[in-house]
Motif scaffolding. Structure first.
Motif, mmCIF file in Angstrom:
data_model
loop_
_atom_site.group_PDB
_atom_site.id
_atom_site.type_symbol
_atom_site.label_atom_id
_atom_site.label_comp_id
_atom_site.label_asym_id
_atom_site.label_seq_id
_atom_site.Cartn_x
_atom_site.Cartn_y
_atom_site.Cartn_z
ATOM 1 N N HIS A 1 -21.868 16.734 4.404
ATOM 2 C CA HIS A 1 -21.481 15.341 4.592
ATOM 3 C C HIS A 1 -22.414 14.550 5.489
ATOM 4 C CE1 HIS A 1 -17.818 16.202 2.484
ATOM 5 N NE2 HIS A 1 -17.668 17.264 3.226
ATOM 6 N N LEU B 1 -25.426 11.708 4.159
ATOM 7 C CA LEU B 1 -25.198 10.311 4.536
ATOM 8 C C LEU B 1 -26.297 9.793 5.449
ATOM 9 C CD1 LEU B 1 -21.350 10.209 5.118
ATOM 10 C CD2 LEU B 1 -22.648 9.106 3.326
ATOM 11 N N TYR C 1 -13.257 19.290 -3.159
ATOM 12 C CA TYR C 1 -14.023 19.807 -2.024
ATOM 13 C C TYR C 1 -13.356 21.020 -1.376
ATOM 14 C CZ TYR C 1 -16.674 20.026 2.271
ATOM 15 O OH TYR C 1 -17.461 20.461 3.306
ATOM 16 N N GLY C 2 -12.062 20.869 -1.067
ATOM 17 C CA GLY C 2 -11.352 21.955 -0.396
ATOM 18 C C GLY C 2 -11.309 23.223 -1.227
ATOM 19 N N LEU D 1 -14.620 24.817 -1.264
ATOM 20 C CA LEU D 1 -14.970 25.348 0.047
ATOM 21 C C LEU D 1 -14.335 26.711 0.257
ATOM 22 C CD1 LEU D 1 -16.521 24.076 2.425
ATOM 23 C CD2 LEU D 1 -14.337 23.379 3.354
ATOM 24 N N HIS D 2 -13.073 26.828 -0.171
ATOM 25 C CA HIS D 2 -12.350 28.064 0.074
ATOM 26 C C HIS D 2 -12.396 29.003 -1.122
ATOM 27 C CE1 HIS D 2 -11.026 26.354 3.791
ATOM 28 N NE2 HIS D 2 -10.514 25.319 3.189
ATOM 29 N N GLY E 1 -11.112 18.890 9.010
ATOM 30 C CA GLY E 1 -9.706 19.018 8.664
ATOM 31 C C GLY E 1 -9.492 19.771 7.367
ATOM 32 N N MET E 2 -10.492 19.727 6.490
ATOM 33 C CA MET E 2 -10.380 20.458 5.228
ATOM 34 C C MET E 2 -10.775 21.927 5.413
ATOM 35 S SD MET E 2 -9.203 18.540 2.984
ATOM 36 C CE MET E 2 -9.355 19.738 1.686
ATOM 37 N N VAL F 1 -5.642 22.386 -1.532
ATOM 38 C CA VAL F 1 -5.828 23.778 -1.132
ATOM 39 C C VAL F 1 -4.475 24.454 -0.915
ATOM 40 C CG1 VAL F 1 -8.106 23.478 -0.147
ATOM 41 C CG2 VAL F 1 -6.129 23.065 1.275
ATOM 42 N N ILE G 1 -15.522 10.861 8.834
ATOM 43 C CA ILE G 1 -15.996 11.770 7.793
ATOM 44 C C ILE G 1 -16.074 13.187 8.347
ATOM 45 C CG2 ILE G 1 -17.960 12.330 6.302
ATOM 46 C CD1 ILE G 1 -16.578 9.885 5.375
ATOM 47 N N TRP H 1 -24.131 6.896 -3.266
ATOM 48 C CA TRP H 1 -23.201 6.329 -2.290
ATOM 49 C C TRP H 1 -22.920 7.198 -1.147
ATOM 50 C CZ3 TRP H 1 -21.260 7.085 -7.393
ATOM 51 C CH2 TRP H 1 -20.523 8.257 -7.547
ATOM 52 N N GLY I 1 -3.011 21.588 6.595
ATOM 53 C CA GLY I 1 -3.870 20.471 6.238
ATOM 54 C C GLY I 1 -3.574 19.265 7.101
ATOM 55 N N ALA J 1 -7.016 25.711 6.194
ATOM 56 C CA ALA J 1 -6.624 25.776 4.794
ATOM 57 C C ALA J 1 -5.104 25.870 4.699
ATOM 58 C CB ALA J 1 -7.269 26.976 4.116
ATOM 59 N N PRO K 1 -11.753 9.074 2.849
ATOM 60 C CA PRO K 1 -12.303 9.846 1.739
ATOM 61 C C PRO K 1 -13.795 10.072 1.962
ATOM 62 C CG PRO K 1 -11.959 7.578 1.084
ATOM 63 C CD PRO K 1 -11.368 7.722 2.454
ATOM 64 N N PHE K 2 -14.303 11.181 1.428
ATOM 65 C CA PHE K 2 -15.745 11.411 1.495
ATOM 66 C C PHE K 2 -16.445 10.392 0.612
ATOM 67 C CE2 PHE K 2 -14.183 15.917 1.928
ATOM 68 C CZ PHE K 2 -14.326 15.944 3.296
ATOM 69 N N PRO K 3 -17.632 9.993 0.971
ATOM 70 C CA PRO K 3 -18.362 9.062 0.103
ATOM 71 C C PRO K 3 -18.900 9.772 -1.133
ATOM 72 C CG PRO K 3 -19.615 9.547 2.079
ATOM 73 C CD PRO K 3 -18.338 10.278 2.211
ATOM 74 N N LYS K 4 -18.008 10.401 -1.855
ATOM 75 C CA LYS K 4 -18.356 11.076 -3.101
ATOM 76 C C LYS K 4 -17.363 10.615 -4.152
ATOM 77 C CE LYS K 4 -19.554 15.289 -0.584
ATOM 78 N NZ LYS K 4 -20.794 15.910 -0.882
ATOM 79 N N SER K 5 -17.449 11.196 -5.331
ATOM 80 C CA SER K 5 -16.549 10.749 -6.393
ATOM 81 C C SER K 5 -15.121 11.208 -6.084
ATOM 82 C CB SER K 5 -16.997 11.315 -7.729
ATOM 83 O OG SER K 5 -16.773 12.692 -7.762
ATOM 84 N N ARG L 1 -6.320 15.364 -1.495
ATOM 85 C CA ARG L 1 -7.381 16.260 -1.053
ATOM 86 C C ARG L 1 -6.815 17.370 -0.177
ATOM 87 N NH1 ARG L 1 -11.734 13.272 2.429
ATOM 88 N NH2 ARG L 1 -10.072 13.332 3.962
ATOM 89 N N SER L 2 -5.864 16.998 0.713
ATOM 90 C CA SER L 2 -5.382 18.048 1.604
ATOM 91 C C SER L 2 -4.391 18.980 0.903
ATOM 92 C CB SER L 2 -4.801 17.459 2.886
ATOM 93 O OG SER L 2 -3.769 16.574 2.583
#
Lengths: 294, 422
Positions: free
Chosen positions: B324, B328, A149-150, A153-154, B312-313, A207, B306, B422, A130, A127, A138-142, A203-204
């Motif tokens: 993740h 998937l 996400y980060g 998560l934290h 990394g996050m 956080v 991924i 997706w 980064g 955290a 990128p994650f396969p999300k929006s 994204r990085s």
């Protein structure tokens, strides 16, 4: 036999490991300096590394590196393919932990904290430090979910509007807000390569890390997208400490204040970027920046 | 024209013809496959559809308390044990007064299914006022009559119906006293020695409970094993050994799993025989390798970038997997699960070993009731001598196929839903 097999497995996934197995044939004529030339240390370091040795199984990838990374500076790590610069970078947030056979020695300090202290939680470390990877991932999300996400998560944001705020400010900082503000719910993977990489940067930084590590962030991008990322690095440099690995000497020259030149696992020379590119002190550095190998 | 061009031209002809040949092989193979499917389906459907309807005979039933042996209609015991067959026999005698002699009479009584009396009992129990009245009733015909009626007129000579009974049936038919109705009991009854009363519902529920147990055990265990082996286990000789063994297990003949289930679950653990729980456990063992192998493959296909991004996050390994990797990999895992479940649904051999081949009439109410499953029911009926069971067998195959198609459609829809994220 078994170790060699493992080594091969790793070499396929990790460039540094691949390097470590190659015989040292490059410019054997020029001797390594006894200790790093120039100014590897600085007065007000954010991170300071001493006596760093990294091994992949039996082969050594990094030999006794001392290096400081100053507060809010951009430091570029350059060097020929497989010189250990990525390996070194990945040590800084313990991403090498995921590789079974990778052994890291030496001291790594992030301000007062020892990064490899067994008591230090790697989640907390990541955290604070980064990372942006070579290929945009990128994650396969929006788009929204990617940035959120980060913080989620934290536990940085408890309420929806706080999260919204973080997402917007991160995307703004990454220079992506205007391009994506109308389609935050669309998949991040649908963006162009350059946008994806900026999304990964957003994204990085969502956080609020103290240090951002970038592992060749532009190598998969076209010149225009690269220029945008470089601009972004420039803008971020006031607020974050950035260590960037790059293959492009022009890029190093454009974005960094200090440059460290690695050669086959050794840190040859660290100096102000200007000095490195105009008056390199060591013959190997000169050979590299004048394009005799690399 | 240069020499190279000439050479190329020469080779082109051979290349084109080999391409054509290859395409022809492909088309032939596909056509052959389609033909086989068409033949199979026509055969099953043409044999099976007649089992979905059955023949009824119209008779004048006189609810005679004396014949029934009921003197106190309020006593449920008397209603239960009353001789309803006597009413049917009387009605048949009345319809065919010319039939005399013990043997002929016996043939006459056999026109109506031996289960027809139960229908009368249920009616009387529901409505005591019927006592003493006369009523027209449609009663289920015996399977021999059923086959005779359903057959074309020129085919009837070959049917099993006794020679003496043929004119009676033809007379009933002429007078409109036979009718072919929807065979509801096929979908509500269990197995029976009488084909006209046999139904597939007990086997369907048995299959359902067995599949439920299998799915509830095999999918979570398989996915957990795959996740552990792919994401957490160290790569060493021991895990290699486990991997080899999983691959070997996938190739073990299914009857071996049946023997294993018999020895472990029934003999050692003392679980009851013939129950869907044990069947489900055995099929779980059988499908686990398939599910683990396909789940591992789909976990492997999740790009490492991924994983790196998540780590990394600052995600822990568990979070990386949960947030993740699993989402998937889920569509691929579901595909594997579908294949495994389809295999399990059609499996007969291991279930024979644990006693699910027993003759069971009752509809099971849960995974601990003795039952059979669809493929075993098909096997049992295919083995039965009565001609009517041929149609029943095909009809049960159709039900099994419908079961399978429904299951697969559900799984495919589920997969599509997951993929759309997706």
């Amino acid at each position: 036999m078994e170790t060699a097999q493992k080594l091969n497995d790793t070499a396929q996934t990790n460039p540094a490991a691949r390097m470590a197995q190659e015989p040292e044939t490059m410019n054997q004529r020029i001797p390594y300096p006894e200790r790093t030339i120039g100014k590897p240390l600085c007065d007000d370091p954010k991170m300071s590394m001493r006596n760093v040795d990294v091994f992949y199984g039996d082969s050594q990838a990094i030999y006794g590196v001392d290096l400081d990374i100053g507060k809010n500076e951009v430091i570029a790590l350059i060097g020929p393919s497989g010189c250990g610069k990525s390996t070194f970078l990945r040590c800084l947030n313990r991403m090498n932990d995921t590789i079974d056979i990778c052994k890291v020695k030496g001291s790594f300090m992030l301000e007062q904290d020892n990064i490899y202290d067994p008591k230090l939680d790697v989640v907390e470390l990541r955290a604070r430090v980064g990372m942006v990877f070579q290929k945009p991932n990128p994650f396969p999300k929006s788009i929204y979910e990617n940035v959120a996400y980060g913080p989620r998560l934290h536990g940085l944001a408890n309420k929806k509007f706080e999260l919204d705020e973080i997402v917007e400010s991160s995307l703004r900082k990454a220079g992506l807000w205007d391009e994506v503000k109308d389609r935050l719910d669309q998949p991040g993977t649908g963006l162009s390569g350059g946008q994806q990489q900026r999304l990964c940067i957003a994204r990085s930084i969502a956080v609020s890390p103290e240090v951002v590590l970038m592992d060749e962030p532009c190598s998969a991008l076209d010149p225009i997208a690269t220029a945008k990322i470089e601009e972004l690095i420039d803008e971020l440099s006031g607020q974050y400490t950035i260590a960037i690995v790059t293959h492009s000497m022009q890029q190093a020259a454009r974005v960094s204040q200090r440059t460290a030149y690695f050669h086959l696992g050794r840190l040859i020379e660290v100096n102000d970027t200007n000095t490195v590119f105009t008056a390199p002190e060591h013959a190997l550095t000169e050979a590299y920046i004048t394009g005799r190998f690399g | 024209m240069s020499k190279t061009t000439e050479q190329v031209r020469k080779s082109l002809k051979a290349r084109y013809s080999s391409e054509k040949r290859f395409r022809a092989f492909g088309i032939t193979a596909v056509a052959f496959g389609l033909l086989a499917v068409v033949v199979l389906f026509t055969d099953i459907i043409s044999k099976g559809t007649s089992a979905f309807v059955e023949t009824y005979i119209q008779l004048e039933i006189h609810w005679d308390p004396e014949e029934l042996g009921i003197d106190d209609p309020t006593d449920p015991d008397q209603i239960n044990v009353a001789d309803y067959d006597a009413l049917i026999k009387a009605a048949l005698r009345e319809r065919f007064p010319e039939v005399e002699g013990r043997l002929d009479r016996r043939a006459l009584y056999q026109l109506v299914s031996s289960g027809a009396g139960f229908k009368l009992r249920d009616q009387l129990a529901a409505n005591l006022d019927l006592l003493g009245t006369t009523q027209t009733q449609w009663l289920l015909a015996d399977d021999d009559v059923d086959i005779f009626i359903k057959a074309d007129v020129e085919d009837r000579q070959s049917k099993r119906l006794p020679e003496v009974a043929r004119p009676w049936v033809e007379a009933l038919e002429r007078d409109g006293q036979t009718d072919i109705q929807w065979n509801a009991s096929f979908f509500s009854h269990g197995d029976s020695r009488e084909p006209e009363q046999a139904g597939v519902w007990a086997a369907v529920t048995g299959s359902f409970f067995t599949m439920l147990v299998t799915l509830a055990l095999a999918f979570p265990i398989g996915v957990a094993a795959a996740v552990y082996l792919e994401e957490f286990a160290p790569k060493n000789r021991f895990t290699d050994f486990i991997e080899v063994n999983i691959n070997n297990l996938a190739a073990v003949p299914s009857i071996i799993f049946g023997l294993l289930g018999l020895a472990i679950f029934i003999n050692l653990f003392g679980l009851p025989r013939s129950v869907p729980l044990v069947g489900g456990l055995v099929l779980t063992l059988m499908t686990l390798p398939t599910i683990i192998i396909s789940a591992r493959a789909s976990i492997k296909s999740v790009p490492p970038s991924i994983r790196e991004a998540a780590l990394g996050m600052g995600a822990s390994r568990m979070q990386m997997v949960m947030h993740h990797v699993l989402p998937l990999a889920m569509p691929g895992m579901l595909t594997g699960a579908i294949i495994g479940m389809a295999q399990a649904l059609g499996e007969t051999a291991p279930l024979l070993m644990i006693g699910m081949v027993a003759f069971i009439v009752d509809i099971p109410g849960g995974p601990l009731d003795a039952s059979t499953v669809l493929p075993v029911q098909i096997y049992l009926w295919a083995d039965s001598p009565e001609a009517s069971f041929v149609a029943l067998t095909s009809a049960a195959i159709m039900v099994l196929l419908a079961f399978l198609i429904t299951m697969n459609t559900l799984a495919v829809l589920l997969r599509k839903r997951l993929e759309r994220r997706w």
